[in-house]
Design an enzyme around this catalytic site. Structure first.
Site, PDB file in Angstrom:
ATOM      1  N   LYS A 570      -1.774   1.282   3.699  1.00  0.00           N
ATOM      2  CA  LYS A 570      -0.748   0.288   3.387  1.00  0.00           C
ATOM      3  C   LYS A 570      -0.488   0.365   1.895  1.00  0.00           C
ATOM      4  O   LYS A 570      -1.221   1.050   1.168  1.00  0.00           O
ATOM      5  CB  LYS A 570      -1.213  -1.117   3.773  1.00  0.00           C
ATOM      6  CG  LYS A 570      -2.650  -1.445   3.306  1.00  0.00           C
ATOM      7  CD  LYS A 570      -3.119  -2.810   3.770  1.00  0.00           C
ATOM      8  CE  LYS A 570      -3.572  -2.857   5.206  1.00  0.00           C
ATOM      9  NZ  LYS A 570      -2.693  -3.667   6.041  1.00  0.00           N
ATOM     10  N   ARG A 571       0.551  -0.328   1.415  1.00  0.00           N
ATOM     11  CA  ARG A 571       0.771  -0.359  -0.025  1.00  0.00           C
ATOM     12  C   ARG A 571      -0.501  -0.805  -0.738  1.00  0.00           C
ATOM     13  O   ARG A 571      -1.269  -1.619  -0.216  1.00  0.00           O
ATOM     14  CB  ARG A 571       1.925  -1.315  -0.360  1.00  0.00           C
ATOM     15  CG  ARG A 571       3.284  -0.750  -0.047  1.00  0.00           C
ATOM     16  CD  ARG A 571       3.573   0.532  -0.812  1.00  0.00           C
ATOM     17  NE  ARG A 571       3.848   0.261  -2.196  1.00  0.00           N
ATOM     18  CZ  ARG A 571       5.048   0.354  -2.759  1.00  0.00           C
ATOM     19  NH1 ARG A 571       6.086   0.762  -2.043  1.00  0.00           N
ATOM     20  NH2 ARG A 571       5.229   0.097  -4.035  1.00  0.00           N
ATOM     21  N   LYS A 576      -4.040  -7.184  -0.845  1.00  0.00           N
ATOM     22  CA  LYS A 576      -4.478  -6.462   0.351  1.00  0.00           C
ATOM     23  C   LYS A 576      -5.947  -6.022   0.248  1.00  0.00           C
ATOM     24  O   LYS A 576      -6.550  -5.593   1.221  1.00  0.00           O
ATOM     25  CB  LYS A 576      -3.576  -5.256   0.595  1.00  0.00           C
ATOM     26  CG  LYS A 576      -2.138  -5.642   1.013  1.00  0.00           C
ATOM     27  CD  LYS A 576      -1.279  -4.411   1.235  1.00  0.00           C
ATOM     28  CE  LYS A 576       0.170  -4.703   1.584  1.00  0.00           C
ATOM     29  NZ  LYS A 576       0.392  -4.960   3.025  1.00  0.00           N
ATOM     30  N   THR A 678       2.252  -5.273   9.963  1.00  0.00           N
ATOM     31  CA  THR A 678       2.643  -4.589  11.185  1.00  0.00           C
ATOM     32  C   THR A 678       1.751  -3.364  11.396  1.00  0.00           C
ATOM     33  O   THR A 678       1.593  -2.909  12.525  1.00  0.00           O
ATOM     34  CB  THR A 678       4.119  -4.132  11.153  1.00  0.00           C
ATOM     35  OG1 THR A 678       4.358  -3.455   9.901  1.00  0.00           O
ATOM     36  CG2 THR A 678       5.055  -5.323  11.277  1.00  0.00           C
ATOM     37  N   LYS A 682       0.196  -1.622  14.945  1.00  0.00           N
ATOM     38  CA  LYS A 682       0.243  -0.203  15.307  1.00  0.00           C
ATOM     39  C   LYS A 682      -1.158   0.308  15.630  1.00  0.00           C
ATOM     40  O   LYS A 682      -1.370   1.041  16.597  1.00  0.00           O
ATOM     41  CB  LYS A 682       0.802   0.630  14.148  1.00  0.00           C
ATOM     42  CG  LYS A 682       2.204   0.281  13.708  1.00  0.00           C
ATOM     43  CD  LYS A 682       2.524   0.943  12.351  1.00  0.00           C
ATOM     44  CE  LYS A 682       3.743   0.319  11.715  1.00  0.00           C
ATOM     45  NZ  LYS A 682       3.895   0.713  10.288  1.00  0.00           N
TER      46      LYS A 682
END
Ligand SMILES: *Cc1c(COP(=O)(O)O)cnc(C)c1O
Length: 836
Positions: A570-571, A576, A678, A682
């Site tokens: 992810k970024r 995060k 998201t 996945k």
């Protein structure tokens, strides 16, 4: 300025439509497709099969497939087509669409035919697939959501246009030099784009600057904006075909073009550079995507981009509406405009301007039309990510819009005063103008009050929206905020990305799965089936071997496909918490070094993600991951039991390679900071187990897969709030955790940066002084959760049972479901497909 040449459309309407979606007619389809590909190669690409490169084959294949889509597209948009249904216009500054060939092939049911057609020409479809550049017109989740929504709207039959910008250069390509991120320009258009149709005849003038004139028109004051400069917005259309080829929508991307290609006066003076200077300046609007995620760019060019595409899109849809219905009063009956975040929020005053200044609609009626037409999706609560623009900049660039914004604000404040007399705190919090520290326009407030519905993207996020950013606006408009939990298109993220798994699932629950992902629940009774486990393990192992090959090629690191693949992709962002994952990695490394001969579980930590070029802390975290990787991977005492790989240049295609090979999905943001996520969906769909906090859609994933099949740890959003209010002290947390202290000491003292021992001193001291994202507070809980992961991993059948229960119970996260909810509860449009 027609969308499609009418005569051609009528001609096509008379022709029989080619039958797509029937894999059964395999060979004939393949023969026909082969002829079509050869014809494109010869007459469109201008190459013979003998001299064609893989890229030439890709272009020829894409053009052949595009032809099939166009037939349907023209039919649906033919002027004599039944009365047009209400349309959705999805305005987004980002569409992270990735490669399109397999999307189109899969949705048309032509994947096998294309494979066979190309094989007959000695060409491998999978090589052709790799030749397509990855269209990276977005930063991350927000842009990818827009791409999934385009696929789902076409699949469930919601008539829609996506509107965005055709950036010449998408998100930068990430390289690594000595472990540091390097940004290189991305060049997806350098060899053309076979999916798009250029429509130079569809262009709109977009104004900037100048002044507003008040004129008297039949006794009424009328405002006329006289812009100082003008830019043309030119349309490029990409057809988006839905599942089973039933519907085709349009992604219309705007490109900036200077009205005057060249200053002849300057040219004739011999000033050749100056002759082009204006053009270069004007056309810079659609040159590059702003590469920043979760922080507004704040520059004038960004505001120009926002107004440029919002205005072009509105002019386009207003023209279409007038052609079809003749009267703007009925706009909300036929048009729903969705704002993907606040980036297109300037469309609200732009519609007001069009209605009032250009069509003489009175203010009150114009406002009803506007609010009835717009709705807005909020994507973040992080205060630093809320978009606002300085008043002087807005006044200079968009003087008429600024007047309209003042007027909207005055009326809104009057209403607020009426509802809550004397509550000045309320007034300043719902005001469009932020008076603290330089006056600015708050785009979130503008989007909120100009919309009839405002949605969050997960249940938790929507609740927090009501309590935090929009608390007072929510009190004034209690019916406006609704939740629409994000989703992903299963066609890309299951069927295309993971054909091995898809085959097994179809064998288990039937091919209807492809139409109705909630059928995956039929797997539940088989969750403990040893035969199913074996099949799944084999498929996953093949996916892991393929990923191991990529890691070997790109990172020159060999990893064991039988090890646990622990994935965080992810970024790169402090919220995060990639740092938390790295700290745990170091803790495991320390433990292995302390007791090298214990039976350690082989594990591979896989990272990927880009950092905004200006985000120093995030770039330092990438460097730390790479430094830890170098030390750990080469330490003989570790004996390969722990490997670390940071894969460069995370994008949609790399995600498609990593996700089917993941065992463990890291979703470890500080609770309350990730709006939805998201990537979490996945990975769970593909059978990875989640280790995560109760944040964003993780909460709803847990509700569906059950507490026993997910590793939840850490502070809740409420606890995070409480800790922060009390004033969190990282020193105390570190004192209480000998493991964490040792980890921080080793990083701080240069164990992983012997070439520059003080490299991470600032990072670690900063964490101790002000641990904004509570990394130290959650460390022990995270470390313990990882130990539970180990315990379950030792029991293969228990692990696989949990994995099956994940895949089986996340069908609800299909973006088809999300779109059907938007259609019903926000847009009031009727989907037409049987998927609905
Ligand atoms: C899905 C996706 C994202 C979003 O991932 P999160 O983990 O939800 O942040 C970002 N980038 C790409 C390329 C994706 O495919």
């Amino acid at each position: 300025m027609n969308d499609t040449p009418t005569a051609l459309a009528a001609d096509v309407a008379r022709r029989p439509v080619r039958k797509a979606g029937s894999e059964a007619s395999g060979t004939t389809d393949a023969t026909k497709l082969r002829q079509e590909i050869l014809a494109e190669l010869t007459y469109s690409v201008g190459r013979s099969p003998e001299t064609a490169s893989t890229r030439d084959w890709f272009v020829a294949t894409a053009l052949a497939v595009r032809d099939r889509i166009v037939d349907r597209w023209l039919l649906e948009h033919a002027p004599d087509h039944a009365r047009p249904r209400k349309r959705v216009y999805y305005l987004s500054l980002e569409f992270l669409i990735g490669r399109l060939l397999f999307d189109a092939l899969h949705n048309l049911g032509l994947t096998d035919a294309a494979r066979e057609a190309l094989a007959g020409l000695g060409v491998e479809l999978d090589r052709v697939r790799e030749a397509e550049p990855d269209a990276a017109l977005g930063n991350g989740g927000l842009g990818r959501l827009a791409a999934c929504f385009m696929d789902s709207m076409a699949s469930v039959g919601v008539p829609a246009f996506g509107y965005g910008i055709r950036y010449d250069h998408g998100l930068f390509r990430q390289g690594m030099r000595d472990g540091w991120q390097q940004e290189y320009p991305e060049d997806w258009l350098s060899f053309g784009n076979p999916w798009e149709f250029a429509h130079p005849e569809i262009d709109y003038a977009i104004g900037f600057g100048g002044y507003v004139e008040q004129i008297n028109s039949g006794g009424r004051a009328k405002h006329v904006w006289r812009p100082a400069e003008k830019v043309d917005a030119v349309a490029f259309d990409i057809p988006v075909v839905g599942w089973r080829g039933k519907h085709v929508n349009t992604l219309r991307l705007w490109s900036a073009r200077a009205p005057d290609p060249l200053s002849l006066a300057a040219f004739n003076r011999g000033d050749y550079v100056g002759a082009l200077a204006d053009r270069v300046r004007v056309e810079s609007i659609s040159k590059v995507l702003y590469p920043s995620d979760e922080t507004p760019a704040g520059q004038e060019l960004r505001l120009r981009q926002e107004y440029f595409f919002a205005s072009a899109s509105l002019q386009d849809l207003v023209r279409r509406h007038l052609e079809e219905h003749g009267d703007l009063g009925s706009l909300p009956d036929h048009v729903a405009i969705q704002l993907n975040d606040t980036h297109p929020a300037i469309a609200i005053p732009e519609l007001m301007r069009i209605l009032i200044d250009l069509h003489d609609v009175p203010w009150a009626e114009a406002w009803l039309i506007t609010v009835g037409t717009f709705s807005y999706t909020n994507h973040t609560l992080l205060p630093e990510a809320l978009e606002s623009w300085p008043l002087p900049l807005m006044e200079r660039l968009l003087p008429r819009h600024m007047q309209i914004i003042y007027m909207i604000n005055a009326l809104e404040l009057e209403t607020a005063r009426g509802k809550r007399p004397g509550d000045d705190g309320l007034l300043s919090s719902v005001s469009l103008i932020d008076e603290n520290g330089g006056r600015r326009v708050r785009m979130g407030v503008l989007a909120f009050i100009g919309s009839h519905k405002v949605n969050g993207v997960s249940a938790l996020h929507t609740d927090l929206m009501k309590q935090t950013v929009f608390r007072d606006l929510h009190a004034l408009h209690p019916d406006r905020i609704v939740n629409k939990t994000n989703g992903i298109t299963f066609r890309r993220w299951l069927a295309q990305a993971n054909p091995r798994l898809t085959k097994i699932l179809i064998e288990a629950v039937g091919p209807e799965l492809l139409d109705d992902p909630e059928r995956l629940e039929l797997l539940l009774p088989m969750a403990d089936d040893a035969g199913l486990h074996d099949a799944l393990l084999n498929a996953r192992r093949e996916n892991k071997v393929a990923l191991a090959k990529i890691i070997a090629e790109r990172n020159d690191v060999w990893v064991d496909p039988d090890a646990l693949f622990d994935v965080q992709i992810k970024r790169i962002h402090e919220y995060k918490r990639q740092l938390l994952n790295i700290l745990e990695t170091v803790a495991v490394y320390n433990a292995i070094r302390a007791q090298p001969m214990r039976a350690w579980m082989p594990r591979v930590k896989i990272f990927a993600g880009k950092a905004a070029a200006s985000y120093h802390q995030a770039k330092l975290i990438i460097k730390l991951a790479n430094d830890v990787a170098r030390i750990v991977n080469s330490d003989p005492t570790v004996r390969g039991l722990l490997k670390v790989a940071f894969l460069p240049n995370y994008n949609v295609s790399l995600a498609e390679a990593i996700i089917p090979a993941a065992d463990l999905s890291e979703q470890i943001s500080t609770a309350g900071t990730e709006a939805s996520g998201t990537g979490n969906m996945k990975l769970a769909l593909n059978g990875a187990l989640t280790i995560g906090t109760l944040d964003g859609a993780n909460v709803e994933i847990r509700e569906r897969v059950g507490d026993d099949n997910i590793f939840i740890f850490g502070l809740t959003a409420q606890e995070v709030q409480a800790r922060k209010q009390r004033g969190f002290n990282a020193h105390a947390a570190v004192e209480a955790s000998p493991t964490l202290r040792e980890v921080l000491d080793s990083i701080r003292n240069g164990v992983f940066s012997p070439d520059d021992p003080s490299r991470y001193r600032g990072l670690i001291d900063g964490l101790l002084d002000n641990d904004v994202f509570l990394v130290t507070a959650d460390f022990d809980a995270y470390f313990d959760a990882q130990r539970s992961v180990y315990r379950l991993w030792r029991d293969k059948s228990a692990w696989m049972s949990a994995s099956v229960k994940n895949t089986a119970q996340v069908g609800w996260f299909s973006s088809d479901r999300t779109i059907l909810e938007y259609a019903k509860e926000i847009w009031n449009v009727q989907p037409s497909s049987d998927l609905a």
